[in-house]
Design an enzyme around this catalytic site. Structure first.
Site, PDB file in Angstrom:
ATOM      1  N   TYR A 172      86.580 -16.913  27.255  1.00 37.34           N
ATOM      2  CA  TYR A 172      86.263 -18.333  27.061  1.00 37.34           C
ATOM      3  C   TYR A 172      85.361 -18.477  25.842  1.00 37.34           C
ATOM      4  O   TYR A 172      84.486 -17.644  25.596  1.00 37.34           O
ATOM      5  CB  TYR A 172      85.586 -18.889  28.324  1.00 37.34           C
ATOM      6  CG  TYR A 172      85.323 -20.370  28.279  1.00 37.34           C
ATOM      7  CD1 TYR A 172      86.317 -21.258  27.893  1.00 37.34           C
ATOM      8  CD2 TYR A 172      84.079 -20.884  28.623  1.00 37.34           C
ATOM      9  CE1 TYR A 172      86.078 -22.619  27.843  1.00 37.34           C
ATOM     10  CE2 TYR A 172      83.831 -22.251  28.582  1.00 37.34           C
ATOM     11  CZ  TYR A 172      84.835 -23.113  28.187  1.00 37.34           C
ATOM     12  OH  TYR A 172      84.606 -24.453  28.130  1.00 37.34           O
ATOM     13  N   TYR A 182      77.694 -23.293  30.889  1.00 34.34           N
ATOM     14  CA  TYR A 182      78.349 -22.011  31.177  1.00 34.34           C
ATOM     15  C   TYR A 182      77.267 -20.945  31.151  1.00 34.34           C
ATOM     16  O   TYR A 182      77.119 -20.192  30.197  1.00 34.34           O
ATOM     17  CB  TYR A 182      79.436 -21.739  30.136  1.00 34.34           C
ATOM     18  CG  TYR A 182      80.449 -20.683  30.527  1.00 34.34           C
ATOM     19  CD1 TYR A 182      81.434 -20.957  31.470  1.00 34.34           C
ATOM     20  CD2 TYR A 182      80.445 -19.423  29.929  1.00 34.34           C
ATOM     21  CE1 TYR A 182      82.381 -19.998  31.811  1.00 34.34           C
ATOM     22  CE2 TYR A 182      81.394 -18.469  30.257  1.00 34.34           C
ATOM     23  CZ  TYR A 182      82.360 -18.755  31.202  1.00 34.34           C
ATOM     24  OH  TYR A 182      83.299 -17.806  31.521  1.00 34.34           O
ATOM     25  N   LEU A 220      90.749 -25.099  32.577  1.00 36.02           N
ATOM     26  CA  LEU A 220      91.731 -25.271  33.649  1.00 36.02           C
ATOM     27  C   LEU A 220      90.978 -25.491  34.958  1.00 36.02           C
ATOM     28  O   LEU A 220      89.995 -24.814  35.241  1.00 36.02           O
ATOM     29  CB  LEU A 220      92.595 -24.006  33.768  1.00 36.02           C
ATOM     30  CG  LEU A 220      93.581 -23.975  34.944  1.00 36.02           C
ATOM     31  CD1 LEU A 220      94.797 -24.859  34.643  1.00 36.02           C
ATOM     32  CD2 LEU A 220      94.045 -22.550  35.229  1.00 36.02           C
ATOM     33  N   ALA A 224      87.605 -20.984  40.379  1.00 41.74           N
ATOM     34  CA  ALA A 224      86.394 -20.470  39.730  1.00 41.74           C
ATOM     35  C   ALA A 224      85.761 -21.545  38.850  1.00 41.74           C
ATOM     36  O   ALA A 224      84.538 -21.719  38.830  1.00 41.74           O
ATOM     37  CB  ALA A 224      86.729 -19.226  38.910  1.00 41.74           C
TER      38      ALA A 224
HETATM   39  P1  NAD Z   1      90.433 -18.106  39.536  1.00 37.02           P
HETATM   40  O1  NAD Z   1      89.480 -18.544  40.582  1.00 37.02           O
HETATM   41  O2  NAD Z   1      91.885 -18.375  39.751  1.00 37.02           O
HETATM   42  O3  NAD Z   1      90.320 -16.545  39.231  1.00 37.02           O
HETATM   43  C1  NAD Z   1      89.161 -15.790  39.360  1.00 37.02           C
HETATM   44  C2  NAD Z   1      89.476 -14.712  40.370  1.00 37.02           C
HETATM   45  O4  NAD Z   1      88.496 -13.685  40.327  1.00 37.02           O
HETATM   46  C3  NAD Z   1      89.499 -15.228  41.810  1.00 37.02           C
HETATM   47  O5  NAD Z   1      90.773 -14.945  42.373  1.00 37.02           O
HETATM   48  C4  NAD Z   1      88.419 -14.402  42.495  1.00 37.02           C
HETATM   49  O6  NAD Z   1      88.756 -14.097  43.822  1.00 37.02           O
HETATM   50  C5  NAD Z   1      88.404 -13.168  41.616  1.00 37.02           C
HETATM   51  N1  NAD Z   1      87.203 -12.329  41.712  1.00 37.02           N
HETATM   52  C6  NAD Z   1      85.910 -12.700  41.615  1.00 37.02           C
HETATM   53  N2  NAD Z   1      85.108 -11.627  41.746  1.00 37.02           N
HETATM   54  C7  NAD Z   1      85.916 -10.551  41.920  1.00 37.02           C
HETATM   55  C8  NAD Z   1      85.694  -9.161  42.126  1.00 37.02           C
HETATM   56  N3  NAD Z   1      84.459  -8.658  42.177  1.00 37.02           N
HETATM   57  N4  NAD Z   1      86.756  -8.344  42.269  1.00 37.02           N
HETATM   58  C9  NAD Z   1      88.011  -8.835  42.236  1.00 37.02           C
HETATM   59  N5  NAD Z   1      88.288 -10.139  42.039  1.00 37.02           N
HETATM   60  C10 NAD Z   1      87.249 -10.989  41.894  1.00 37.02           C
HETATM   61  O7  NAD Z   1      89.908 -18.779  38.195  1.00 37.02           O
HETATM   62  P2  NAD Z   1      90.404 -18.728  36.675  1.00 37.02           P
HETATM   63  O8  NAD Z   1      89.631 -19.811  36.015  1.00 37.02           O
HETATM   64  O9  NAD Z   1      91.868 -18.729  36.569  1.00 37.02           O
HETATM   65  O10 NAD Z   1      89.827 -17.344  36.153  1.00 37.02           O
HETATM   66  C11 NAD Z   1      90.609 -16.294  35.622  1.00 37.02           C
HETATM   67  C12 NAD Z   1      90.043 -15.838  34.295  1.00 37.02           C
HETATM   68  O11 NAD Z   1      90.219 -16.882  33.345  1.00 37.02           O
HETATM   69  C13 NAD Z   1      88.548 -15.535  34.327  1.00 37.02           C
HETATM   70  O12 NAD Z   1      88.274 -14.412  33.512  1.00 37.02           O
HETATM   71  C14 NAD Z   1      87.954 -16.775  33.699  1.00 37.02           C
HETATM   72  O13 NAD Z   1      86.694 -16.535  33.123  1.00 37.02           O
HETATM   73  C15 NAD Z   1      89.012 -17.047  32.647  1.00 37.02           C
HETATM   74  N6  NAD Z   1      88.950 -18.394  32.037  1.00 37.02           N
HETATM   75  C16 NAD Z   1      89.024 -19.522  32.797  1.00 37.02           C
HETATM   76  C17 NAD Z   1      88.955 -20.783  32.195  1.00 37.02           C
HETATM   77  C18 NAD Z   1      89.045 -22.038  33.024  1.00 37.02           C
HETATM   78  O14 NAD Z   1      88.746 -23.127  32.530  1.00 37.02           O
HETATM   79  N7  NAD Z   1      89.476 -21.971  34.272  1.00 37.02           N
HETATM   80  C19 NAD Z   1      88.824 -20.893  30.790  1.00 37.02           C
HETATM   81  C20 NAD Z   1      88.771 -19.719  30.032  1.00 37.02           C
HETATM   82  C21 NAD Z   1      88.824 -18.484  30.663  1.00 37.02           C
END
Ligand code: NAD
Length: 286
Positions: A172, A182, A220, A224
Site C-alpha cells: 500500500y 494507516y 478496497l 482488514a
Molecule cells: P483481507 O482481510 O481479505 O486479508 C487479510 C488476511 O490476512 C485475512 O484473511 C486475515 O485472516 C489474514 N491474516 C491476518 N493475520 C494473519 C496471520 N498471522 N497469518 C495468516 N493470515 C493472517 O484484507 P485485504 O485488504 O484484501 O488484505 C490483503 C492484502 O492486501 C494485505 O497485505 C493488505 O495490506 C493489502 N492491501 C489492502 C488494501 C485495501 O484497501 N484493502 C490496499 C492495499 C493493500
C-alpha cells in the site's frame, strides 16, 4: 500442464486474496489457500454451505474450486515459536501443522511442488494509532505479521517452487507517502515489504529462477481495511482525485496478479506495480 498456486491470506470472499485466487483459477491454475487459524472454521463452513457460491463464478460460468484449505498462522515459523497460550487456545488447538514451515511441508507432501506463491495478509494490532503513539510491541507485531511473514513464507516455499515460478505480495502506498490513519507501524511494515521485494527478487532469482513482485493496490472495502476505519474516505478520495474515476475492483488486482504469475511477465522481477486507477501519479488533490 496447469500451474499450482498457494495463496496465503484468504478467509472470505471480499479481499484481494480471494480475487487473486479467482483470476488464477480462471487462467487454469489449481488453487490452494492458507487461512488464518482463528478464521478457519467460519471460512470452511461458509465454503461448504455454499455461502460463497455466487462469488465463485468464473468468467466461463464454472465455479472456482479450492483444492485444499490449509490452516496458517504466518507469525510462527515452526512449533518451537509457538507460545503455550496459543498452543492451548481453543481456536488453535483444533487445528495442527499451521506454522509456516509445517504448511510448506504439508503442501510438499500433498502436491510435491507449486508454481505461484501469493502473500495477501497483513495485521497491525495498533493500526488505528498514530506512529508516535505506537508501542514497540505493536510496531514489531505489525512487522512480524505483515513483512517478515513474507520472508518466512518465501523461504519455506522456495524449495518446492518450480523454476520459472512467481511470487507476489500486496502493498500500500502509505509506505512511501503520508497516509494519516494507516498507523501502528503498518506504513513501516509496507516499506519493509517493498524493500524486501527487491532483495528477495535477487536471491530467489539467482537461486531458484523464481520472480518476486509486489502490487501496490488502491483501496478496497475488505475485512482488514474496514478494521482500519478510514476505508470509505480513501475510496471517496480516490474517486475524486485519481486519473481514472471509478471504484477499484478486487478483480483488477487479481488480473494483475495473474499477469505477473504468467510467462507474459517473464522478465519482470523486483518490481512494484501500482493497481490503483493511477492515484499514485497525482501530486495534488483536485
Ligand atoms: P483481507 O482481510 O481479505 O486479508 C487479510 C488476511 O490476512 C485475512 O484473511 C486475515 O485472516 C489474514 N491474516 C491476518 N493475520 C494473519 C496471520 N498471522 N497469518 C495468516 N493470515 C493472517 O484484507 P485485504 O485488504 O484484501 O488484505 C490483503 C492484502 O492486501 C494485505 O497485505 C493488505 O495490506 C493489502 N492491501 C489492502 C488494501 C485495501 O484497501 N484493502 C490496499 C492495499 C493493500
Amino acid at each position: 500442464k496447469g500451474k499450482r498456486a498457494f495463496i496465503a491470506g484468504v478467509a472470505d470472499d471480499n479481499g484481494y486474496g480471494w480475487a487473486i485466487a479467482k483470476s488464477l483459477a480462471a487462467a487454469g491454475a489449481e488453487i490452494l489457500v492458507g487461512t488464518w487459524v482463528p478464521a478457519l472454521n467460519i471460512f470452511e463452513t461458509s465454503l461448504r454451505r455454499g455461502k460463497f457460491d455466487e462469488s465463485r463464478v468464473l468468467p466461463d460460468g464454472s465455479l472456482m474450486e479450492i483444492t485444499k484449505v490449509y490452516p496458517l498462522d504466518a507469525v510462527f515459523d515452526n512449533l518451537e515459536d509457538v507460545p503455550e497460550d496459543i498452543k492451548t487456545n481453543k481456536r488453535y488447538a483444533g487445528s495442527s501443522n499451521w506454522t509456516v514451515q509445517e504448511v510448506a511441508e504439508s503442501v510438499k507432501q500433498d502436491f510435491g511442488s507449486i508454481d505461484i506463491l501469493v502473500h495477501s495478509l497483513a495485521n497491525g494490532p495498533e493500526v488505528t494509532k498514530p506512529l508516535l503513539e505506537t508501542s514497540r510491541k505493536g510496531y514489531l507485531a505489525a512487522i512480524s505479521a505483515s513483512s517478515y511473514s513474507y520472508v518466512s513464507l518465501l523461504k519455506h516455499f522456495l524449495p518446492i517452487m518450480n523454476p520459472g515460478g512467481s511470487s507476489i505480495s500486496l502493498t500500500y502506498i502509505a509506505s512511501e507517502r503520508i497516509i494519516p490513519g494507516y498507523g501502528g507501524g503498518m506504513s513501516s511494515a509496507k516499506a519493509a515489504l517493498e524493500s524486501d521485494t527487491k532483495v528477495l527478487a535477487f536471491e530467489a532469482g539467482r537461486k531458484h529462477k523464481v520472480r518476486v513482485n509486489t502490487i501496490s493496490a488502491g483501496p478496497l472495502r475488505s475485512r482488514a481495511a474496514k478494521a482500519i476505519g478510514f476505508i470509505d474516505m480513501m475510496i471517496d478520495y480516490s474517486l475524486a482525485n485519481a486519473p481514472l474515476q471509478k471504484e477499484l475492483s478486487a478483480e483488477e488486482v487479481g488480473n494483475t496478479a495473474a499477469f505477473l504469475a504468467s510467462p507474459l511477465a517473464s522478465a519482470i522481477t523486483g518490481a512494484l506495480i501500482y493497481v490503483d486507477n493511477g492515484l499514485n501519479a497525482m501530486g495534488v488533490g483536485v
